[in-house]
Motif scaffolding. Structure first.
Motif, short mmCIF file in Angstrom:
data_model
loop_
_atom_site.label_atom_id
_atom_site.label_comp_id
_atom_site.label_asym_id
_atom_site.label_seq_id
_atom_site.Cartn_x
_atom_site.Cartn_y
_atom_site.Cartn_z
N GLU A 1 0.94 -1.04 0.00
CA GLU A 1 0.20 0.07 0.06
C GLU A 1 1.20 1.09 0.08
N GLN A 2 1.63 0.63 0.70
CA GLN A 2 3.40 2.39 0.46
C GLN A 2 3.14 3.12 -0.73
N ALA A 3 2.95 2.25 -1.85
CA ALA A 3 3.56 2.24 -2.98
C ALA A 3 2.40 3.11 -3.45
N GLY A 4 1.50 2.73 -3.49
CA GLY A 4 -0.55 3.24 -4.01
C GLY A 4 0.04 4.97 -3.98
N ALA A 5 -0.90 5.39 -5.01
CA ALA A 5 -1.06 6.21 -4.72
C ALA A 5 -1.43 7.10 -4.28
N ASP A 6 -2.91 7.19 -3.65
CA ASP A 6 -2.94 7.17 -2.83
C ASP A 6 -1.91 7.70 -1.23
N TYR A 7 -0.95 7.00 -0.40
CA TYR A 7 -0.41 7.64 -0.21
C TYR A 7 0.72 8.14 -0.69
N ILE B 1 0.50 11.49 -0.17
CA ILE B 1 1.54 12.10 0.97
C ILE B 1 2.80 11.93 1.29
N ASN B 2 3.69 11.06 1.39
CA ASN B 2 4.74 10.77 1.73
C ASN B 2 5.28 10.28 -0.02
N PRO B 3 5.90 11.31 -1.24
CA PRO B 3 6.19 10.61 -2.49
C PRO B 3 7.51 9.89 -1.97
N GLN B 4 8.21 9.58 -1.42
CA GLN B 4 9.47 8.70 -0.82
C GLN B 4 8.87 7.29 -0.64
N LYS B 5 7.74 7.29 -0.60
CA LYS B 5 6.83 5.77 -0.34
C LYS B 5 7.31 5.04 0.59
#
Length: 212
Positions: free
Chosen positions: A38-44, A47-51
Motif C-alpha cells: 500500500e505504501q507504493a499506491g497513489a493514495d499514500y 502523502i509521502n512521495p518517498q513511499k
C-alpha cells in the motif's frame, strides 16, 4: 490531532509511536500495509512521495517524513519528556547511539532490502535470516558496551529517551530474526525496563490496530 501513517511491524513507525506516547500526544493511526504494497499506491504516495513509513500529518495538514526527523521535531515542538539531554556533548552521544540503529543496522535489514535479496540473489528465507542476523548482531555488538557502562536506569540517564526509542524496535526485529540476545545482557535489561512502561507497551507491534 496528528495522524500517523504506520505499519504494525515497521520499526521506524514503532519509534514514532513510542515518542508520541512518551510525550503524551494523542494521535490517530492510519495503517499502511507494507506486505500488501500500500505504501507504493497513489493514495499514500500523495502523502509521502518517498513511499516509505512513517509519515506524520500535523494538525494543520503539513506532513513530516523520516522517523529521526519526526522525532527531532517532536522533541523541539513538545518539550515535555525530552528525548535528548540538554548538554550538547551528551546530546551528540545519544544521537550517535541512535544512528548506529537508524543508519547502520536498520537500512540493510528492512523489508525492501530483504525482498531484493530474495528476488535478485535467489535467497530463501534461511538465507535472508542469516543476512539479517549478521548485520543486526554486528550493530548490537557496538551498542552493548555503551549500555553496560550506563550509571542510570536507562542508557543515558534515569529516563528513557531517543536511544531507547530507537533501540526497542530494533530488539524486536532482532528477536524476529532469532539473534542470540543472550550475548547482549545490558541491552536486554534495558528492553525489560522499557517493557514496564505504559508508553512502550502501548506502542508495541502486538497492540496496533492493524496487527494480524
Amino acid at each position: 490531532m496528528p495522524t500517523l501513517y504506520s505499519y504494525w511491524r515497521s520499526s521506524a513507525s514503532y519509534r514514532v509511536r513510542i515518542a508520541l506516547a512518551l510525550k503524551g500526544i494523542r494521535f490517530e493511526t492510519v495503517p499502511v500495509s507494507l506486505i500488501d504494497g500500500e505504501q507504493a499506491g497513489a493514495d499514500y504516495a500523495s502523502i509521502n512521495p518517498q513511499k516509505v513509513l512513517p509519515a506524520l500529518r500535523l494538525d494543520d495538514g503539513r506532513v513530516l517524513t523520516q522517523s529521526l526527523a519526526i522525532l527531532e521535531y517532536l522533541d523541539e515542538a513538545f518539550p515535555q519528556h525530552p528525548l535528548l539531554p540538554a548538554d550538547p556533548f551528551e546530546r551528540a552521544k545519544v544521537r550517535a547511539f541512535s544512528a548506529v540503529i537508524a543508519s547502520d543496522i536498520h537500512p540493510i535489514q528492512n523489508l525492501s532490502v530483504l525482498k531484493y535479496l530474495r528476488e535478485s540473489f535467489d535467497q530463501d528465507d534461511d538465507g535472508v535470516a542469516v543476512w539479517a542476523r549478521h548485520w543486526i548482531g554486528r550493530g548490537l555488538e557496538t551498542l552493548e558496551p555503551i549500555a553496560a557502562a550506563s550509571q542510570g536506569d536507562f542508557i543515558f540517564g534515569d529516563e528513557p529517551g531517543l536511544a531507547e526509542v530507537c533501540l526497542i524496535p530494533q530488539l524486536y526485529n532482532a528477536a524476529r530474526f532469532k539473534v542470540e540476545l543472550d550475548r547482549f545482557p545490558a541491552l536486554v535489561a534495558i528492553d525489560a525496563a522499557c517493557a514496564e512502561l505504559p508508553a512502550f507497551r502501548s506502542a508495541a507491534p502486538q497492540t496496533q490496530p492493524d496487527t494480524p
